[in-house]
Design a protein around this motif. Structure first.
Motif, PDB file in Angstrom:
ATOM      1  N   GLU A  94       0.730  -1.146   0.004  1.00  0.00           N
ATOM      2  CA  GLU A  94       0.006  -0.219  -0.117  1.00  0.00           C
ATOM      3  C   GLU A  94       1.046   1.459   0.074  1.00  0.00           C
ATOM      4  O   GLU A  94       1.983   1.354   0.820  1.00  0.00           O
ATOM      5  CB  GLU A  94      -0.760  -0.149   1.280  1.00  0.00           C
ATOM      6  N   TYR A 121       1.004   2.704   3.844  1.00  0.00           N
ATOM      7  CA  TYR A 121       1.060   2.165   5.026  1.00  0.00           C
ATOM      8  C   TYR A 121       2.045   0.987   4.799  1.00  0.00           C
ATOM      9  O   TYR A 121       1.993   0.144   5.801  1.00  0.00           O
ATOM     10  CB  TYR A 121      -0.359   1.830   5.449  1.00  0.00           C
ATOM     11  N   PHE A 155       0.158  -3.322   8.819  1.00  0.00           N
ATOM     12  CA  PHE A 155      -0.395  -2.126   9.597  1.00  0.00           C
ATOM     13  C   PHE A 155       0.048  -2.199  11.031  1.00  0.00           C
ATOM     14  O   PHE A 155      -0.138  -3.027  11.850  1.00  0.00           O
ATOM     15  CB  PHE A 155      -1.834  -2.298   9.627  1.00  0.00           C
ATOM     16  N   GLU A 159       0.306   3.920  12.955  1.00  0.00           N
ATOM     17  CA  GLU A 159      -0.665   3.818  11.702  1.00  0.00           C
ATOM     18  C   GLU A 159      -2.258   4.020  11.763  1.00  0.00           C
ATOM     19  O   GLU A 159      -2.790   4.172  10.919  1.00  0.00           O
ATOM     20  CB  GLU A 159      -0.040   2.666  10.800  1.00  0.00           C
ATOM     21  N   LEU A 218      -6.614   6.273  11.373  1.00  0.00           N
ATOM     22  CA  LEU A 218      -5.416   6.368  10.472  1.00  0.00           C
ATOM     23  C   LEU A 218      -4.483   7.634  10.585  1.00  0.00           C
ATOM     24  O   LEU A 218      -4.966   8.635  10.383  1.00  0.00           O
ATOM     25  CB  LEU A 218      -5.980   6.211   9.111  1.00  0.00           C
ATOM     26  N   TYR A 276      -1.798   8.568   8.909  1.00  0.00           N
ATOM     27  CA  TYR A 276      -1.162   9.064   8.066  1.00  0.00           C
ATOM     28  C   TYR A 276      -2.141   9.100   6.655  1.00  0.00           C
ATOM     29  O   TYR A 276      -1.537   8.997   5.580  1.00  0.00           O
ATOM     30  CB  TYR A 276       0.073   8.084   7.232  1.00  0.00           C
ATOM     31  N   MET A 306      -6.257   5.443   2.927  1.00  0.00           N
ATOM     32  CA  MET A 306      -5.496   4.221   2.315  1.00  0.00           C
ATOM     33  C   MET A 306      -6.070   4.075   0.957  1.00  0.00           C
ATOM     34  O   MET A 306      -7.342   4.859   0.664  1.00  0.00           O
ATOM     35  CB  MET A 306      -5.533   2.782   3.030  1.00  0.00           C
ATOM     36  N   CYS A 325       8.261   1.602   7.462  1.00  0.00           N
ATOM     37  CA  CYS A 325       8.149   2.847   7.273  1.00  0.00           C
ATOM     38  C   CYS A 325       8.109   3.167   5.832  1.00  0.00           C
ATOM     39  O   CYS A 325       9.403   2.982   5.184  1.00  0.00           O
ATOM     40  CB  CYS A 325       9.052   3.813   7.962  1.00  0.00           C
ATOM     41  N   THR A 326       7.112   3.699   4.946  1.00  0.00           N
ATOM     42  CA  THR A 326       7.384   3.899   3.774  1.00  0.00           C
ATOM     43  C   THR A 326       7.833   5.499   3.377  1.00  0.00           C
ATOM     44  O   THR A 326       7.981   6.257   4.207  1.00  0.00           O
ATOM     45  CB  THR A 326       6.012   4.110   2.807  1.00  0.00           C
ATOM     46  N   GLN A 380       5.778   8.275   4.751  1.00  0.00           N
ATOM     47  CA  GLN A 380       5.743   8.511   5.926  1.00  0.00           C
ATOM     48  C   GLN A 380       7.027   9.343   6.376  1.00  0.00           C
ATOM     49  O   GLN A 380       7.967   8.858   7.143  1.00  0.00           O
ATOM     50  CB  GLN A 380       5.526   7.314   6.895  1.00  0.00           C
TER      51      GLN A 380
END
Length: 507
Positions: free
Chosen positions: A174, A177, A181, A192, A224, A226, A229, A326-327, A330
């Protein structure tokens, strides 16, 4: 061959009869680790039992010479392989300490233990695998720890489709996220979000009129942290599996697993297990996956490294990103301090940390079976065979002579799994493909130790998301390739159902 017979209105009873036709001879041509003499010996010990009223030789030694004979209590899954050398017992003990240790956020005074997160689901390996047993869903009002949600999205670009087709990726994360999760975060950072589980009752009526109430879970992500989604996000709930016998599963010769694969059901038995192929390392060769609920990991070490990264947010030589899941989107997460320290190694859990955790995880012993010659257990074992449960839950193997750990070589083991992927029906589907596994397919979980679940974990909780509160509920959730066996169980009379459960409790 087992036959199911109707006796008037008394319901179904099972009788064992040996047919005149001999079973197909076992072929071991794929075993490149065995001499001809070895092959003859293995063929004898792996043959189907010739009588259903007697226990098989060595059946109580589920893990071969590695089987634990320790007293059964809440620590039954935490003992080392019984045939380890003294030096290896020391390695196991140190690995045990690392498996149990709590990680803390960076920077910290305990410099060898910092690096937690920044996003995470647990602070230690033991936090999910309590006493090395299986996890369970949260009780009402309780925050989840040993249950989490996998995330992914369908591919939308040609590059994403190619990555999946080539097995360079098993899922597409995703975008915000990632692939998991995380419901916890280090101080100064938002988690998250929160996960909620609710259930609806699903009554099932058995052949004799008995009503069993299953619980059908619904998962919701709230608060959520951040942003939203993607609308097409795919989720898959997972509880932590039990840890015992993992090294012995890794020691099973890959040919023994592949020889049972029948993806097109050529033999027409309704069972079409297929292998999961994964990359040994990024860009590396394709190898057989055998660990995780979808058989997405090839080794115990790769499974452990994935858990360190995804569950705790700890980097290792195998998964060197110190920010875990962590993407890039983020950004606050990516600005947090990490636990990497040049004097300790290039990652937060450098070798020998990973080596020791891997060794510990591969040497958690399988406890000795109980009551293998009890008449009701033997009757239940006959029921198990009659319903063809052993078509997927294959009882026994002889491990490879080339296994990496000496204590695991050439051992007769009884894990009750084929380590293949099977369609388990719509009722258990997560509708989230992962590599070769479709949204209805799961790896056959080993059954050894399952009878000690309540003793070790304090409660019973089965299947990939822990929805089943009893073994009977777990059986009744089976569908797809296992639907015939499930329906056969539902048609049994009470005595035969109780015998089957008694057999499973003996494992």
């Amino acid at each position: 061959m087992m036959t199911l017979m109707k006796l008037g209105t008394a319901g179904c009873v099972l009788t064992a009869s040996l047919t005149a036709a001999a079973a197909a001879p076992l072929s071991l041509d794929h075993r490149d680790d065995l001499s001809d003499a070895d092959k003859a010996k293995v063929e004898r010990v792996l043959a189907d039992p010739q009588a259903d009223d007697l226990a098989e030789r060595f059946e109580e030694m589920s893990g071969g010479a590695a089987t634990s004979r320790k007293k059964l209590n809440a620590n039954a899954f935490s003992h080392p392989s019984a045939n380890l050398s003294f030096e290896d017992q020391q390695r196991f003990a140190v690995g045990n300490g690392l498996f149990r240790k709590f990680w803390v956020s960076s920077p910290a005074s305990t410099r060898a233990s910092d690096g937690l997160g920044p996003l995470y689901n647990a602070r230690s390996c033991q936090g999910c695998h309590l006493k090395d047993g299986r996890g369970h869903p949260p009780a009402p009002g309780e925050e989840p720890v040993a249950l989490f949600l996998r995330l992914s999205v369908p591919p939308t670009t040609e590059a994403e489709k190619a990555a999946l087709a080539n097995r360079d990726a098993l899922v597409i994360p995703e975008p915000v996220y990632g692939t998991q999760f995380q419901t916890y975060a280090v101080p100064g950072l938002s988690a998250e979000g929160r996960m909620k589980v609710s259930y609806t009752d699903k009554p099932v009526t058995l052949g004799d009129g008995t009503v069993v109430t299953l619980r059908d879970p619904v998962y919701t992500m709230t608060d959520l942290g951040y942003g939203p989604m993607r609308d097409d996000v795919l989720i898959s709930p997972r509880v932590a599996p039990q840890m015992l016998g993992l090294g012995l599963l890794e020691a099973i010769h890959p040919g023994d697993i592949l020889s049972r694969a029948d993806p097109e059901d050529v033999d027409g038995d309704g069972i079409s297990g297929k292998p999961s192929w994964v990359r040994k390392a990024p860009g590396g060769e394709l190898v057989l996956g055998r660990f995780g609920w979808k058989a997405s990991e090839p080794t115990v070490r790769s499974q452990s490294a994935g858990a360190f990264a995804g569950d705790i947010g700890i980097s290792s030589p195998d998964r060197p990103d110190p920010y875990g899941d962590c993407t890039a989107r983020q950004t606050d997460c990516r600005r947090m301090p990490t636990g990497e320290q040049a004097n300790l190694g290039p990652t937060e859990a450098p070798d020998p940390v990973m080596e020791l955790v891997d060794f510990y995880s591969r040497n958690l012993a399988v406890p000795r079976r109980r009551d293998v010659d009890d008449p009701q257990v033997l009757k239940g074992k006959a029921v198990f065979r009659a319903l063809s449960c052993n078509g997927c839950h294959v009882p026994k193997y002889v491990t490879s002579r080339k296994a990496a750990i000496a204590a695991h070589r050439f051992q007769l083991i009884w894990p009750y799994t084929d380590l293949l992927l099977h369609d388990m029906g719509e009722g258990l589907a997560d509708n989230r493909p992962a590599g070769d596994a479709t949204g209805r397919e799961w790896r056959t979980p080993p059954l050894w130790g399952i009878g000690l679940t309540e003793l070790v974990s304090g409660q019973e909780s089965y299947l990939h998301d822990g929805r089943a509160r009893t073994l009977e509920e777990a059986i009744l959730w089976h569908g797809g390739e296992a639907e015939t066996a499930r329906n056969g169980y539902a048609a049994l009379d009470k005595a035969d159902r109780e015998a089957l459960i008694r057999f499973l409790k003996s494992l």
